[in-house]
Scaffold this active site. Structure first.
Site, short mmCIF file in Angstrom:
data_model
loop_
_atom_site.label_atom_id
_atom_site.label_comp_id
_atom_site.label_asym_id
_atom_site.label_seq_id
_atom_site.Cartn_x
_atom_site.Cartn_y
_atom_site.Cartn_z
CG ASP A 63 29.87 36.99 28.74
OD1 ASP A 63 29.75 37.44 29.89
OD2 ASP A 63 30.49 35.94 28.47
CG ASN A 71 40.87 39.41 35.78
OD1 ASN A 71 41.39 40.46 35.47
ND2 ASN A 71 39.60 39.31 36.09
CG HIS A 76 42.66 40.94 39.44
ND1 HIS A 76 41.43 40.43 39.08
CD2 HIS A 76 43.26 39.99 40.19
CE1 HIS A 76 41.28 39.24 39.61
NE2 HIS A 76 42.38 38.94 40.28
CG ASP A 80 40.55 46.58 36.91
OD1 ASP A 80 39.67 45.70 36.93
OD2 ASP A 80 41.06 47.06 37.95
CG ASP A 106 32.83 38.75 31.74
OD1 ASP A 106 31.83 38.53 32.45
OD2 ASP A 106 33.36 37.88 31.03
#
Length: 180
Positions: A63, A71, A76, A80, A106
């Protein structure tokens, strides 16, 4: 031109094309479009097979720590880039002995046929990612379950144990690895 022959061949050709399209869509649904990793659906059957046949199998959950902040702070596209880098790092760690997957958001998972160095994975996952001229700090918590820690080799039990270990890792500070 033999019209009766063409008339009988066209439906078969149509079904063949339709079957090919469906097979391609199913394969795409089993791969995450951003990272190229397996999704849970594409990973589970393979993972169950490895767990049942490999006595030294290792299941882990990953995680990313504070991913929302990446973000929110960097956008974003940067998020990514971090997800793709994480997938690449997890794939490199697994090599040919394991199968990584992105569960969503994630969260990642992997299974390996042999016990691998989870400290090396933790170090790799916690490396910053360069994106658009910015160095983005990345942290990950990793939970690990060895097949030998389970009374029966069940993927559900292995994932539950790895999940519990991951939350213990988070409880001991970010960027940690914990075993069952």
């Amino acid at each position: 031109m033999d019209l009766p022959l063409i008339a009988t061949a066209l439906p078969a050709l149509g079904w063949a094309i339709h079957g090919g399209v469906l097979a391609r869509r199913l394969a795409e649904a089993r791969r995450d479009p951003l990272t190229g990793l397996h999704t849970r659906a594409g990973w589970t059957t393979r993972a169950e097979r490895i767990l049942s046949t490999s006595p030294a199998a290792l299941v882990l959950l990953v995680d990313l720590d504070d991913f929302k902040a990446i973000n929110d702070t960097h956008g974003h596209a940067a998020g990514d880039a971090v997800l793709v880098a994480t997938a690449d790092r997890l794939s490199a760690w697994c090599g040919r002995t394991g199968i990584p997957a992105r569960l969503g958001g994630d969260e990642f998972t992997a299974i390996t046929r042999h016990t691998l160095d989870t400290d090396a994975l933790r170090v790799a996952l916690n490396q910053p990612v360069d994106h658009a001229g910015t160095r983005i700090p990345v942290g990950a918590s990793v939970g690990v379950c060895h097949r030998t820690d389970l009374p029966l080799p069940s993927l559900t039990d292995a994932l539950s144990a790895a999940d519990a270990a991951m939350y213990r890792a988070k409880g001991h500070g970010r960027r940690n690895t914990h075993h069952r």
